[in-house]
Write an enzyme that holds these catalytic residues in place. Sequence first.
Site, mmCIF file in Angstrom:
data_model
loop_
_atom_site.group_PDB
_atom_site.id
_atom_site.type_symbol
_atom_site.label_atom_id
_atom_site.label_comp_id
_atom_site.label_asym_id
_atom_site.label_seq_id
_atom_site.Cartn_x
_atom_site.Cartn_y
_atom_site.Cartn_z
ATOM 1 N N GLU A 188 0.831 -1.212 0.000
ATOM 2 C CA GLU A 188 0.000 0.000 0.000
ATOM 3 C C GLU A 188 0.868 1.266 0.000
ATOM 4 O O GLU A 188 0.402 2.344 -0.355
ATOM 5 C CB GLU A 188 -0.963 0.010 1.197
ATOM 6 C CG GLU A 188 -0.320 -0.116 2.577
ATOM 7 C CD GLU A 188 -0.092 -1.584 2.993
ATOM 8 O OE1 GLU A 188 0.253 -2.411 2.128
ATOM 9 O OE2 GLU A 188 -0.255 -1.871 4.192
ATOM 10 N N GLY A 238 7.671 -10.450 1.857
ATOM 11 C CA GLY A 238 7.509 -9.412 2.880
ATOM 12 C C GLY A 238 8.168 -9.862 4.167
ATOM 13 O O GLY A 238 9.057 -10.721 4.162
ATOM 14 N N GLY A 239 7.710 -9.304 5.270
ATOM 15 C CA GLY A 239 8.331 -9.569 6.566
ATOM 16 C C GLY A 239 7.854 -10.881 7.187
ATOM 17 O O GLY A 239 6.818 -11.435 6.796
ATOM 18 N N GLY A 243 4.264 -12.765 6.921
ATOM 19 C CA GLY A 243 4.377 -14.066 6.235
ATOM 20 C C GLY A 243 3.752 -15.193 7.032
ATOM 21 O O GLY A 243 3.063 -16.062 6.471
ATOM 22 N N GLU A 260 8.718 -15.533 0.715
ATOM 23 C CA GLU A 260 10.057 -14.925 0.603
ATOM 24 C C GLU A 260 10.128 -13.864 1.688
ATOM 25 O O GLU A 260 9.540 -12.789 1.545
ATOM 26 C CB GLU A 260 10.243 -14.280 -0.782
ATOM 27 C CG GLU A 260 10.208 -15.251 -1.937
ATOM 28 C CD GLU A 260 11.406 -16.173 -1.967
ATOM 29 O OE1 GLU A 260 12.477 -15.801 -1.447
ATOM 30 O OE2 GLU A 260 11.271 -17.280 -2.510
ATOM 31 N N CYS A 299 16.243 -6.999 1.400
ATOM 32 C CA CYS A 299 16.104 -8.239 2.169
ATOM 33 C C CYS A 299 17.454 -8.926 2.356
ATOM 34 O O CYS A 299 17.707 -9.567 3.364
ATOM 35 C CB CYS A 299 15.109 -9.175 1.507
ATOM 36 S SG CYS A 299 15.499 -9.511 -0.212
HETATM 37 P P1 NAD Z 1 5.279 -6.473 5.099
HETATM 38 O O1 NAD Z 1 5.294 -7.874 5.568
HETATM 39 O O2 NAD Z 1 4.868 -5.409 6.024
HETATM 40 O O3 NAD Z 1 4.313 -6.321 3.827
HETATM 41 C C1 NAD Z 1 4.499 -7.088 2.654
HETATM 42 C C2 NAD Z 1 3.183 -7.179 1.923
HETATM 43 O O4 NAD Z 1 2.280 -7.955 2.711
HETATM 44 C C3 NAD Z 1 2.484 -5.835 1.712
HETATM 45 O O5 NAD Z 1 1.839 -5.831 0.466
HETATM 46 C C4 NAD Z 1 1.477 -5.810 2.848
HETATM 47 O O6 NAD Z 1 0.372 -4.983 2.574
HETATM 48 C C5 NAD Z 1 1.073 -7.255 2.902
HETATM 49 N N1 NAD Z 1 0.512 -7.716 4.176
HETATM 50 C C6 NAD Z 1 0.720 -7.224 5.410
HETATM 51 N N2 NAD Z 1 0.008 -7.935 6.314
HETATM 52 C C7 NAD Z 1 -0.649 -8.895 5.638
HETATM 53 C C8 NAD Z 1 -1.542 -9.933 6.011
HETATM 54 N N3 NAD Z 1 -1.932 -10.132 7.288
HETATM 55 N N4 NAD Z 1 -2.018 -10.759 5.051
HETATM 56 C C9 NAD Z 1 -1.654 -10.589 3.764
HETATM 57 N N5 NAD Z 1 -0.823 -9.605 3.349
HETATM 58 C C10 NAD Z 1 -0.324 -8.769 4.275
HETATM 59 O O7 NAD Z 1 6.711 -6.213 4.489
HETATM 60 P P2 NAD Z 1 7.282 -4.841 3.941
HETATM 61 O O8 NAD Z 1 7.571 -3.987 5.122
HETATM 62 O O9 NAD Z 1 6.421 -4.321 2.838
HETATM 63 O O10 NAD Z 1 8.640 -5.322 3.245
HETATM 64 C C11 NAD Z 1 9.810 -5.515 3.935
HETATM 65 C C12 NAD Z 1 10.044 -6.982 4.206
HETATM 66 O O11 NAD Z 1 10.057 -7.718 2.979
HETATM 67 C C13 NAD Z 1 11.387 -7.231 4.836
HETATM 68 O O12 NAD Z 1 11.245 -8.149 5.878
HETATM 69 C C14 NAD Z 1 12.207 -7.828 3.690
HETATM 70 O O13 NAD Z 1 13.285 -8.612 4.116
HETATM 71 C C15 NAD Z 1 11.178 -8.591 2.951
HETATM 72 N N6 NAD Z 1 11.622 -8.856 1.568
HETATM 73 C C16 NAD Z 1 12.040 -10.124 1.253
HETATM 74 C C17 NAD Z 1 12.503 -10.388 -0.032
HETATM 75 C C18 NAD Z 1 12.994 -11.771 -0.417
HETATM 76 O O14 NAD Z 1 13.263 -11.985 -1.587
HETATM 77 N N7 NAD Z 1 13.114 -12.702 0.507
HETATM 78 C C19 NAD Z 1 12.527 -9.371 -0.974
HETATM 79 C C20 NAD Z 1 12.095 -8.094 -0.615
HETATM 80 C C21 NAD Z 1 11.640 -7.853 0.672
#
Ligand code: NAD
Length: 508
Positions: A188, A238-239, A243, A260, A299
């Site tokens: 978002e 994501g985080g 996840g 991931e 990440c």
């Molecule tokens: P985040 O987990 O806050 O959000 C990621 C996505 O998930 C967003 O679109 C968010 O809206 C959505 N989301 C949040 N809560 C959710 C839920 N309950 N159900 C479904 N979707 C939900 O992560 P972020 O702050 O956007 O990104 C940073 C994180 O991403 C870091 O931990 C980073 O290490 C990780 N990351 C990993 C990789 C990889 O390849 N392993 C690559 C890029 C980023």
Amino acid sequence: MADSTERKARSTIHAGGEWLEAVSGATRDILDPADAEPFAVVAEGDEKDADRAVEAARRAFDGGEGAWPRTPVAERAALLRRVAALLVRDRERLGLMESRDAGKTLEEGRIDVDCVADAFRYFADLVAAEAPGRVVDAGSPDIHSVVVHEPVGVCALITPWNYPLLQASWKIAPALAAGDTFVIKPSEITPLTTVALIELLVEAGLPAGVANIVTGPGHTVGARLAEHPDVDLVSFTGGLASGTKVARAAAPTVKKVALELGGKNPNVVFADACATDEGFDTAVDQALNAAFIHSGQVCSAGSRLIVEESVHERFVTELARRARKIRLGRGTEPGVECGPLVSEQQRAKTESYVDSALAEGAVLRCGGRRPDPADDRPAGGYFYEPTVLDHCNRQMRVVREEVFGPVLTVETFRTEHEAVALANDTEYGLAGAVWTADAGRARRVAGRLRHGTVWINDFHPYLPQAEWGGFGRSGTGRELGPAGLAEYRETKHVYQNLAPRPVRWFAG
Ligand code: NAD
């Protein structure tokens, strides 16, 4: 078909070939992290919008003869190549949009677009070159047995804010190559380039309903996609906290889940890598890249420097000297080397980790604060100085948890065994590097690191043809490479009896 020039700014939801506003009519301002000012507006979708998009993706998947899953592979590959060409055409526009939205430098934005085009080309080539199935020796001339791969179905793709376009492409390109339909939910905070990518898919001729996007928050749109009974696979980047929620939401419907997640990535430097001036300069330079590119919001950021004790002081002194000189500013300004953090929340999180590290005994070698407002930087931006914390240890929160900001911790070792033990002492396992001039040691250490990617005398490069993903709590599944395509498929064994006869298992 409407494109960005025709649709209303707030119609950023695409379902069944239509550009739509949110069912609720809600919108969200997108902020420029360099000055905290709104510069775009998008639809703020919710569960209803997610349902509408899944329905469209389901219809497109289940459709008749001409539906995307049954489109010949050569046509699917040709579409992916057209998308790559459109990305090349729009490189400057998209690079600028990414820089503005995510706060990265313009050059990083451009490189991201190049990498996205590479991903589309790679999956086009991979799928076009494949054999259509694998004939299995069934042990009898009267049995014909073949293993084939089929699209998994409707995919929910959920992406983070740090590499919005790149992470989207690592999911969209293999999903389309495999013959799936999808609904993507970008972060978002940074949805703009993903909306633009969907426009390019439409322009390239993708049939209505195959590619759908819902802009909106994770706890509504993302959560609904993860639990939706008509979704067959959820691929999430994501985080760790989000996840695990996604995995839990997906469990009752036993959908496929690919995660991931984050990393706490070690960068191990042996003294022999620093024996020459050139070697020392390279290792220091790359330690800076590892930790501070995109302000550490990567990440695979090399956020844990693990350096041999005998070179520690010289190494960290030079590292801190150079880190102090990193030019912060708006990513589009010439000469700027690091942009702002993506949000106030991200900066506050970074500050709290630095505070806790100092309270736990870490020694500040540089940074540790917001830059002086008197410097010529946009007021209100979420800037934070590159920070080096020396004399750290595994008991510290800053060493164990992902900061996702410009913070580098320093630990030391005396033996190779100790270096490996430290590098593996993390619940994550995404990536790590070893710097050494000893070829045998390089391979020994690389073999022992429990991380999904290991760099020897380098940091950060990845290849679309090589799998990317993590051990431990860095996730499950892989993106890129052949395994990155396999994620988006089901495997089916087709067993044909060419001479059927009764088996008489039952006497009657
Ligand atoms: P985040 O987990 O806050 O959000 C990621 C996505 O998930 C967003 O679109 C968010 O809206 C959505 N989301 C949040 N809560 C959710 C839920 N309950 N159900 C479904 N979707 C939900 O992560 P972020 O702050 O956007 O990104 C940073 C994180 O991403 C870091 O931990 C980073 O290490 C990780 N990351 C990993 C990789 C990889 O390849 N392993 C690559 C890029 C980023």
